[in-house]
Design a protein around this motif. Structure first.
Motif, mmCIF file in Angstrom:
data_model
loop_
_atom_site.group_PDB
_atom_site.id
_atom_site.type_symbol
_atom_site.label_atom_id
_atom_site.label_comp_id
_atom_site.label_asym_id
_atom_site.label_seq_id
_atom_site.Cartn_x
_atom_site.Cartn_y
_atom_site.Cartn_z
ATOM 1 N N SER A 1 0.864 -1.179 0.000
ATOM 2 C CA SER A 1 0.000 0.000 0.000
ATOM 3 C C SER A 1 0.900 1.228 0.000
ATOM 4 N N ALA A 2 1.182 1.719 -1.208
ATOM 5 C CA ALA A 2 2.091 2.844 -1.354
ATOM 6 C C ALA A 2 1.475 4.107 -0.777
ATOM 7 N N LYS A 3 2.330 4.928 -0.169
ATOM 8 C CA LYS A 3 1.940 6.227 0.358
ATOM 9 C C LYS A 3 2.620 7.314 -0.480
ATOM 10 N N PHE A 4 1.980 8.441 -0.617
ATOM 11 C CA PHE A 4 2.397 9.416 -1.614
ATOM 12 C C PHE A 4 2.661 10.786 -1.000
ATOM 13 N N ARG A 5 3.427 11.574 -1.721
ATOM 14 C CA ARG A 5 3.585 12.999 -1.478
ATOM 15 C C ARG A 5 2.992 13.725 -2.681
ATOM 16 N N ARG A 6 2.572 14.950 -2.482
ATOM 17 C CA ARG A 6 1.946 15.678 -3.587
ATOM 18 C C ARG A 6 2.869 15.719 -4.806
ATOM 19 N N GLU A 7 4.167 15.946 -4.587
ATOM 20 C CA GLU A 7 5.102 16.056 -5.705
ATOM 21 C C GLU A 7 5.170 14.769 -6.508
ATOM 22 N N ARG A 8 5.090 13.648 -5.818
ATOM 23 C CA ARG A 8 5.154 12.357 -6.496
ATOM 24 C C ARG A 8 3.875 12.111 -7.305
ATOM 25 N N VAL A 9 2.738 12.460 -6.727
ATOM 26 C CA VAL A 9 1.477 12.308 -7.455
ATOM 27 C C VAL A 9 1.514 13.148 -8.726
ATOM 28 N N ALA A 10 1.946 14.411 -8.595
ATOM 29 C CA ALA A 10 1.992 15.310 -9.754
ATOM 30 C C ALA A 10 2.928 14.775 -10.821
ATOM 31 N N ALA A 11 4.083 14.244 -10.403
ATOM 32 C CA ALA A 11 5.069 13.743 -11.364
ATOM 33 C C ALA A 11 4.558 12.508 -12.090
ATOM 34 N N GLU A 12 3.906 11.593 -11.379
ATOM 35 C CA GLU A 12 3.400 10.384 -12.019
ATOM 36 C C GLU A 12 2.243 10.706 -12.968
ATOM 37 N N LEU A 13 1.399 11.645 -12.572
ATOM 38 C CA LEU A 13 0.325 12.064 -13.462
ATOM 39 C C LEU A 13 0.886 12.755 -14.707
ATOM 40 N N ASP A 14 1.884 13.593 -14.520
ATOM 41 C CA ASP A 14 2.496 14.290 -15.647
ATOM 42 C C ASP A 14 3.109 13.301 -16.634
ATOM 43 N N ALA A 15 3.793 12.285 -16.103
ATOM 44 C CA ALA A 15 4.427 11.289 -16.971
ATOM 45 C C ALA A 15 3.393 10.518 -17.780
ATOM 46 N N ALA A 16 2.166 10.421 -17.260
ATOM 47 C CA ALA A 16 1.106 9.682 -17.959
ATOM 48 C C ALA A 16 0.320 10.559 -18.925
ATOM 49 N N GLY A 17 0.578 11.864 -18.901
ATOM 50 C CA GLY A 17 -0.130 12.753 -19.824
ATOM 51 C C GLY A 17 -1.247 13.552 -19.192
ATOM 52 N N PHE A 18 -1.197 13.706 -17.870
ATOM 53 C CA PHE A 18 -2.176 14.503 -17.140
ATOM 54 C C PHE A 18 -1.507 15.735 -16.544
ATOM 55 N N GLY A 19 -2.294 16.756 -16.327
ATOM 56 C CA GLY A 19 -1.857 17.907 -15.560
ATOM 57 C C GLY A 19 -2.654 17.984 -14.267
ATOM 58 N N LEU A 20 -1.964 18.112 -13.132
ATOM 59 C CA LEU A 20 -2.646 18.209 -11.840
ATOM 60 C C LEU A 20 -3.285 19.591 -11.729
ATOM 61 N N THR A 21 -4.614 19.634 -11.634
ATOM 62 C CA THR A 21 -5.317 20.918 -11.627
ATOM 63 C C THR A 21 -5.907 21.275 -10.271
ATOM 64 N N ARG A 22 -6.183 20.305 -9.415
ATOM 65 C CA ARG A 22 -6.697 20.565 -8.069
ATOM 66 C C ARG A 22 -6.083 19.546 -7.114
ATOM 67 N N TRP A 23 -5.856 19.972 -5.876
ATOM 68 C CA TRP A 23 -5.303 19.088 -4.840
ATOM 69 C C TRP A 23 -5.964 19.429 -3.515
ATOM 70 N N TRP A 24 -6.522 18.418 -2.862
ATOM 71 C CA TRP A 24 -7.159 18.621 -1.570
ATOM 72 C C TRP A 24 -6.638 17.581 -0.574
ATOM 73 N N THR A 25 -6.604 17.959 0.700
ATOM 74 C CA THR A 25 -6.332 16.995 1.766
ATOM 75 C C THR A 25 -7.369 17.192 2.864
#
Length: 325
Positions: A287-311
């Motif tokens: 069960s991987a745990k994430f940081r915002r920067e890692r989420v943004a980078a993985e989404l970017d590599a897949a062809g997405f742009g992070l547009t909103r982030w909530w916690t």
């Protein structure tokens, strides 16, 4: 008042679950070290146990994600501008309702597309929604979302939702492939709503996977009961200890089953004999745990742009909205 409609589209062969289980068991239990995919936790008993886990005081992810959705569902609906909600995997009824209610309030919602491998569960959940959402078209898809994303309906402007931190159960290379497949299935401007558990102290993380009342331990051992029931195996589930471990290098929690003694296990349905030595472990989940920067980078590599982030208020869980480029 326009009646809701239900369509069910099945892309799986009749023996899909049985053949996938046999393949996974042979692959995982002949590997070194041994492993079993976490999808096999969820027979009827496993589903009941997991539902109990989500209500335990130690298990924060479900409550944290729900609190974000309660607070931000309206903003999610507005930012996505979705007319169609595609939900991958079995979402909780409350989470689904929060999103559907917010999308309906915008006046844009036309279609709900739940995706799951269980035909029966999907039909039951979908039929229940028909009473609550007059005029909604429910297009249920029986499919494996790791393999069949290209078969999703293309009607409307879609938001794909993968909630509950399920993305963390995928190894990094599999996760990258999955996110790439989601992007390939979407048109530019469509969105992905992704739930991710966040990196935090092991003092908070580990009790969520090793609760004081032992429910998670029973849930973990239940995978062996599934193999006994479905494949004629002779595992003694009580002869395994439940282990939860924080891997700081990979930033994930692992669940394992540790043999209390040397044993030989026979699995007749796949003609397999498995020898385990005392103390040998079978990994049953990451069960991987994430940081915002890692989420943004993985989404970017897949062809997405992070547009909103909530916690949530305590910063334990993250919910991101990403737009397909």
């Amino acid at each position: 008042m326009v009646a809701a409609t239900l369509t069910v589209e099945n892309h799986l062969p009749a023996d899909f679950i049985a053949s996938t289980l046999r393949r996974d068991v042979v692959t995982g239990l002949t590997a070194e070290p041994k492993f079993l995919p976490p999808r096999w936790f969820y027979d009827d008993r496993g589903s009941v146990l997991f539902d109990e886990i989500t209500r335990l005081p130690e298990y924060y992810p479900t409550r944290a994600e729900r609190s974000i959705l309660r607070a931000e569902a309206a903003e999610i609906a507005a930012a996505s501008a979705a007319t169609s909600l595609v939900e991958l995997g079995a979402g909780s009824a409350e989470k689904t309702h929060l999103l559907l209610d917010a999308l309906r309030a915008t006046g844009s919602l036309r279609t709900y597309v739940p995706v799951d491998v269980s035909d029966g569960a999907l039909r039951t959940a979908s039929a229940n929604l028909l009473w609550d959402y007059p005029g909604l078209a429910v297009h249920a898809v029986v499919a494996d979302f790791e393999r069949h994303l290209g078969l999703l309906p293309v009607d409307g402007h879609r938001m794909v939702a993968l909630l509950g931190g399920t993305i963390g159960n995928l190894a990094p290379d599999t996760r990258a492939q999955f996110l790439g497949n989601v992007r390939a299935a979407l048109r530019p401007g469509e969105t992905l709503l992704l739930g991710t558990d966040l990196v935090k102290s092991p003092d908070v993380l580990l009790p969520a996977y090793d609760d004081a009342s032992g429910v998670t331990a029973e849930f973990n051992r239940n995978v062996l009961n599934v193999l006994n029931a479905e494949l004629g195996a002779d595992f003694r589930a009580e002869a395994f200890d439940h282990v939860a471990r924080w891997d700081a290098e990979h930033e994930w929690v692992e669940m394992r089953l540790r043999a209390q003694q040397a044993m030989r296990v026979r699995i007749p349905a796949v003609d397999l004999t498995v020898d385990l030595h005392r103390g040998e472990e079978i990994r049953t989940e990451i069960s991987a745990k994430f940081r915002r920067e890692r989420v943004a980078a993985e989404l970017d590599a897949a062809g997405f742009g992070l547009t909103r982030w909530w916690t949530d208020e305590e910063g334990r869980f993250g919910l991101s909205l990403a737009t397909a480029r």
